[in-house]
Write a protein that holds these residues in place. Structure first.
Motif, mmCIF file in Angstrom:
data_model
loop_
_atom_site.group_PDB
_atom_site.id
_atom_site.type_symbol
_atom_site.label_atom_id
_atom_site.label_comp_id
_atom_site.label_asym_id
_atom_site.label_seq_id
_atom_site.Cartn_x
_atom_site.Cartn_y
_atom_site.Cartn_z
ATOM 1 N N THR A 59 18.319 51.142 24.614
ATOM 2 C CA THR A 59 16.929 51.562 24.442
ATOM 3 C C THR A 59 16.878 53.007 23.934
ATOM 4 O OG1 THR A 59 16.670 52.477 26.669
ATOM 5 C CG2 THR A 59 16.203 50.096 26.382
ATOM 6 N N ALA A 60 15.751 53.366 23.357
ATOM 7 C CA ALA A 60 15.558 54.741 22.880
ATOM 8 C C ALA A 60 15.645 55.731 24.039
ATOM 9 C CB ALA A 60 14.221 54.868 22.162
ATOM 10 N N GLU A 61 15.129 55.379 25.189
ATOM 11 C CA GLU A 61 15.174 56.263 26.356
ATOM 12 C C GLU A 61 16.616 56.518 26.807
ATOM 13 O OE1 GLU A 61 13.949 55.773 30.980
ATOM 14 O OE2 GLU A 61 12.318 55.448 29.550
ATOM 15 N N ILE A 62 17.415 55.482 26.865
ATOM 16 C CA ILE A 62 18.828 55.639 27.240
ATOM 17 C C ILE A 62 19.553 56.449 26.172
ATOM 18 C CG2 ILE A 62 21.018 54.392 27.528
ATOM 19 C CD1 ILE A 62 19.360 52.218 28.995
ATOM 20 N N ALA A 63 19.264 56.183 24.905
ATOM 21 C CA ALA A 63 19.908 56.930 23.818
ATOM 22 C C ALA A 63 19.540 58.408 23.874
ATOM 23 C CB ALA A 63 19.518 56.334 22.471
ATOM 24 N N LYS A 64 18.296 58.734 24.236
ATOM 25 C CA LYS A 64 17.890 60.128 24.379
ATOM 26 C C LYS A 64 18.728 60.809 25.468
ATOM 27 C CE LYS A 64 13.942 63.104 25.382
ATOM 28 N NZ LYS A 64 12.520 63.171 25.762
ATOM 29 N N ALA A 65 18.956 60.129 26.581
ATOM 30 C CA ALA A 65 19.805 60.678 27.647
ATOM 31 C C ALA A 65 21.241 60.843 27.163
ATOM 32 C CB ALA A 65 19.744 59.771 28.876
ATOM 33 N N GLN A 66 21.723 59.905 26.350
ATOM 34 C CA GLN A 66 23.073 60.013 25.799
ATOM 35 C C GLN A 66 23.169 61.175 24.812
ATOM 36 O OE1 GLN A 66 25.893 57.897 26.773
ATOM 37 N NE2 GLN A 66 24.338 57.892 28.368
ATOM 38 N N SER A 67 22.091 61.433 24.092
ATOM 39 C CA SER A 67 22.043 62.579 23.185
ATOM 40 C C SER A 67 22.201 63.881 23.965
ATOM 41 C CB SER A 67 20.708 62.552 22.424
ATOM 42 O OG SER A 67 20.558 63.674 21.602
ATOM 43 N N ARG A 68 21.583 63.974 25.114
ATOM 44 C CA ARG A 68 21.708 65.159 25.980
ATOM 45 C C ARG A 68 23.158 65.335 26.435
ATOM 46 N NH1 ARG A 68 17.970 68.181 29.159
ATOM 47 N NH2 ARG A 68 18.922 69.057 31.042
ATOM 48 N N ILE A 69 23.809 64.237 26.800
ATOM 49 C CA ILE A 69 25.215 64.310 27.235
ATOM 50 C C ILE A 69 26.104 64.764 26.076
ATOM 51 C CG2 ILE A 69 27.191 62.929 28.011
ATOM 52 C CD1 ILE A 69 25.084 61.208 29.581
ATOM 53 N N ALA A 70 25.889 64.192 24.896
ATOM 54 C CA ALA A 70 26.677 64.603 23.728
ATOM 55 C C ALA A 70 26.429 66.076 23.404
ATOM 56 C CB ALA A 70 26.338 63.718 22.527
ATOM 57 N N ALA A 71 25.191 66.549 23.595
ATOM 58 C CA ALA A 71 24.879 67.958 23.366
ATOM 59 C C ALA A 71 25.620 68.857 24.354
ATOM 60 C CB ALA A 71 23.370 68.183 23.471
ATOM 61 N N LEU A 72 25.742 68.430 25.596
ATOM 62 C CA LEU A 72 26.534 69.193 26.577
ATOM 63 C C LEU A 72 27.989 69.262 26.147
ATOM 64 C CD1 LEU A 72 25.150 68.038 30.036
ATOM 65 C CD2 LEU A 72 25.185 70.366 29.123
ATOM 66 N N ASN A 73 28.512 68.163 25.622
ATOM 67 C CA ASN A 73 29.886 68.159 25.137
ATOM 68 C C ASN A 73 30.042 69.100 23.942
ATOM 69 O OD1 ASN A 73 30.789 66.377 27.100
ATOM 70 N ND2 ASN A 73 30.392 64.590 25.857
ATOM 71 N N ALA A 74 29.034 69.142 23.067
ATOM 72 C CA ALA A 74 29.071 70.068 21.933
ATOM 73 C C ALA A 74 29.022 71.518 22.421
ATOM 74 C CB ALA A 74 27.922 69.774 20.970
ATOM 75 N N LEU A 75 28.178 71.794 23.409
ATOM 76 C CA LEU A 75 28.125 73.150 23.976
ATOM 77 C C LEU A 75 29.459 73.541 24.593
ATOM 78 C CD1 LEU A 75 24.693 73.670 25.783
ATOM 79 C CD2 LEU A 75 25.621 74.881 23.805
ATOM 80 N N ALA A 76 30.093 72.612 25.282
ATOM 81 C CA ALA A 76 31.396 72.899 25.887
ATOM 82 C C ALA A 76 32.421 73.249 24.817
ATOM 83 C CB ALA A 76 31.873 71.704 26.716
ATOM 84 N N ALA A 77 32.445 72.479 23.728
ATOM 85 C CA ALA A 77 33.390 72.750 22.639
ATOM 86 C C ALA A 77 33.100 74.094 21.985
ATOM 87 C CB ALA A 77 33.331 71.625 21.602
#
Length: 153
Positions: A59-77
């Motif tokens: 769902t779009a809602e789940i994908a939005k939450a996954q986008s936040r997780i990927a953004a945290l991974n990008a910030l970590a890198a």
């Protein structure tokens, strides 16, 4: 003024370890005063909790939450290359790739998961330019992938 590390603490967020590359590249690199990340997937503890196409299996809602997780991974890198999260002074450009069902057109809403996180952590310095792109497939059948360009001091 609250630093990015203080803001993460206030939000109860800990940056994850930098995700290991899944192919022949580095997670992030410095170019002058900027740090650019490779595409970051929404890994949590080395695994993808969600796979599939947005608008079909995801769902779009789940994908939005996954986008936040990927953004945290990008910030970590980015923080790893910059010398810490507090060395990042501005989020410049965010690219969000969304593995989309052919009828799904809500990529900007999915990308907001990343954009909202950057705003929460960096305030006005988290306001950025962005592209939200629908694609046929992403590595490992991930629903989203994030690239980040940030300014450092």
């Amino acid at each position: 003024m609250t630093s990015p590390s203080q803001k993460l603490d206030e939000l109860g967020i800990t940056l994850p370890p930098v995700a290991a590359p899944v192919a022949a590249y580095v997670p992030a690199a410095r170019f002058g005063s900027q740090v650019w990340t490779s595409g970051q997937l929404p890994f949590v503890d080395g695994t993808l909790a969600v796979t599939g196409k947005v608008g079909a299996e995801v769902t779009a809602e789940i994908a939005k939450a996954q986008s936040r997780i990927a953004a945290l991974n990008a910030l970590a890198a980015a923080a790893d290359v910059a010398g810490g999260i507090d060395k990042i002074t501005r989020i410049c450009k965010v690219t969000v790739f969304v593995a989309s069902d052919s009828s799904f057109t809500g990529q900007p809403g999915v990308a907001n998961g990343a954009s909202e996180l950057f705003g929460e952590v960096f305030g006005d310095a988290g306001v950025h330019v962005r592209s939200a792109v629908g694609v046929a497939a992403l590595p490992l059948d991930a629903p989203v992938e994030i690239e980040l360009v940030c300014e450092t001091n």
